[in-house]
Enzyme design. Structure first.
Site, mmCIF file in Angstrom:
data_model
loop_
_atom_site.group_PDB
_atom_site.id
_atom_site.type_symbol
_atom_site.label_atom_id
_atom_site.label_comp_id
_atom_site.label_asym_id
_atom_site.label_seq_id
_atom_site.Cartn_x
_atom_site.Cartn_y
_atom_site.Cartn_z
ATOM 1 C CG HIS A 240 14.537 39.649 65.928
ATOM 2 N ND1 HIS A 240 13.986 40.059 67.118
ATOM 3 C CD2 HIS A 240 13.502 39.155 65.204
ATOM 4 C CE1 HIS A 240 12.690 39.811 67.122
ATOM 5 N NE2 HIS A 240 12.365 39.270 65.966
HETATM 6 C C1 BDR Z 1 15.906 35.190 66.090
HETATM 7 O O1 BDR Z 1 15.389 33.972 65.603
HETATM 8 C C2 BDR Z 1 15.581 33.868 64.224
HETATM 9 O O2 BDR Z 1 14.425 33.483 63.554
HETATM 10 C C3 BDR Z 1 16.056 35.213 63.753
HETATM 11 O O3 BDR Z 1 16.974 35.050 62.682
HETATM 12 C C4 BDR Z 1 16.702 35.802 64.964
HETATM 13 O O4 BDR Z 1 18.055 35.411 65.069
HETATM 14 C C5 BDR Z 1 14.781 36.029 66.627
HETATM 15 O O5 BDR Z 1 14.160 35.362 67.683
#
Ligand code: BDR
Ligand code: CA
Length: 311
Positions: A240
């Site tokens: 992500h």
């Molecule tokens: C996002 O949420 C967090 O848990 C991760 O670091 C990322 O930024 C993904 O949905």
């Protein structure tokens, strides 16, 4: 080659840590500052995790602490993904360097760096948008001082923390709405792209064969979150937050289009949904973000392995 000045606001967080490791080693980027806030875990832990990460990287990059709660709501964490310590349980094994006891707050540092870089600074936000929203509320000229804002957050299609919402937007929807209304050029790496940006187990093992301290750290982080992703139906670890920093240097591996976006701040089931006007007959009448919808997964994995291999 002149480097792109980048300021990273984050909530480390496993994939935040990978984003920091990558950004600080990408030859195209100059990371001029890092700020932290609560999100995946509490604010004191994300700050320490950022320090530990910068310690492993071994560069002198200032770290600024920001919000310890969302603007108007109770904190919801992502400990189910990132563990109690935000590092999948290995934080105590990573030394905390004696650096960066910086008293300047995140929002003030973001503004100061934006001003200092004469319209060239790229602001990257890969946690809840609280720090950025406070900076925007406090410094009205900030949008005009930034080259662009690249975020990991939201989705045109579906959510992860709820069926409607992606975690970063869900945690602080009001902050996200301030961001989307700010007028700066916004590039959104949401779930539509980042859930396709998967490092497969065989990619992760290539990193496991590397010997640098940074590669070993990256491998440990990847291994510790792999079970979560596999258990939730992914073929490997979703990159992500790395997508946001990779997008700055390698936009050609992503596909997207402009759209109008509003954030749901009033409802409960759809709290934090990024309502993206991409497929509608009658449009909102404005386009306030460029929304990534796809990524060349193989090219992304290759870049990540190449960057980590050069550490
Ligand atoms: C996002 O949420 C967090 O848990 C991760 O670091 C990322 O930024 C993904 O949905
Ligand atoms: Ca994050």
């Amino acid at each position: 080659m002149s480097k792109i000045p980048v300021f990273i606001d984050c909530d480390p967080g496993a994939d935040d840590i990978l984003a920091l490791l990558l950004a600080c080693n990408m030859p195209q980027l100059d990371v001029v500052g890092i700020s932290t806030l609560c999100g995946n875990v509490e604010g004191d832990k994300t700050f320490i995790n950022a320090k530990k990460t910068v310690g492993v990287i071994g560069k002198d990059i200032p770290i600024y602490r920001g919000a310890d709660s969302p603007m108007f709501r109770e904190l919801i964490t992502g400990k189910n993904v990132h563990g109690e310590d935000g590092m999948g349980g290995i934080a105590s094994e990573i030394p905390t360097p004696n650096i960066n006891d910086n008293s300047e707050k995140a929002w003030d540092a973001i503004y100061r760096e934006a001003k200092a870089h004469n319209g060239e600074l790229v602001l990257v936000a890969v946690g809840p948008m609280t720090n950025v929203a406070i900076a925007l509320a406090k410094y009205k000229e900030l949008p005009s001082l930034l080259k662009k804002i690249v975020i990991m957050g939201g989705s045109a299609a579906y959510g992860n923390v709820t069926p409607s919402a992606e975690f970063n937007i869900y945690v602080d929807p009001e902050a996200a709405q301030i961001l989307f209304k700010c007028g700066a050029p916004i590039y959104m790496l949401g779930l539509d792209a980042t859930e396709k940006a998967v490092l497969l187990p065989e990619d992760i093992e290539k990193i496991g064969a590397m010997t640098s301290n940074q590669a070993k750290f990256a491998y440990a982080i990847l291994k510790n979150t792999m079970d979560f992703y596999i258990a939730h139906g992914h073929a490997g670890n979703c990159m992500h937050d790395p997508c946001a920093v990779l997008y700055i240097a390698y936009p050609e591996i992503f596909t997207g289009k402009p759209a109008g976006i509003c954030v749901e701040t009033k409802a409960s089931i759809t709290r934090g949904k990024t309502v993206c006007d991409m497929y509608t007959d009658i449009k909102f009448g404005f386009e306030n973000a460029y929304v990534m919808t796809d990524v060349d997964r193989d090219a992304l994995a290759e870049k990540i392995i190449e960057i980590i291999g050069n550490y």
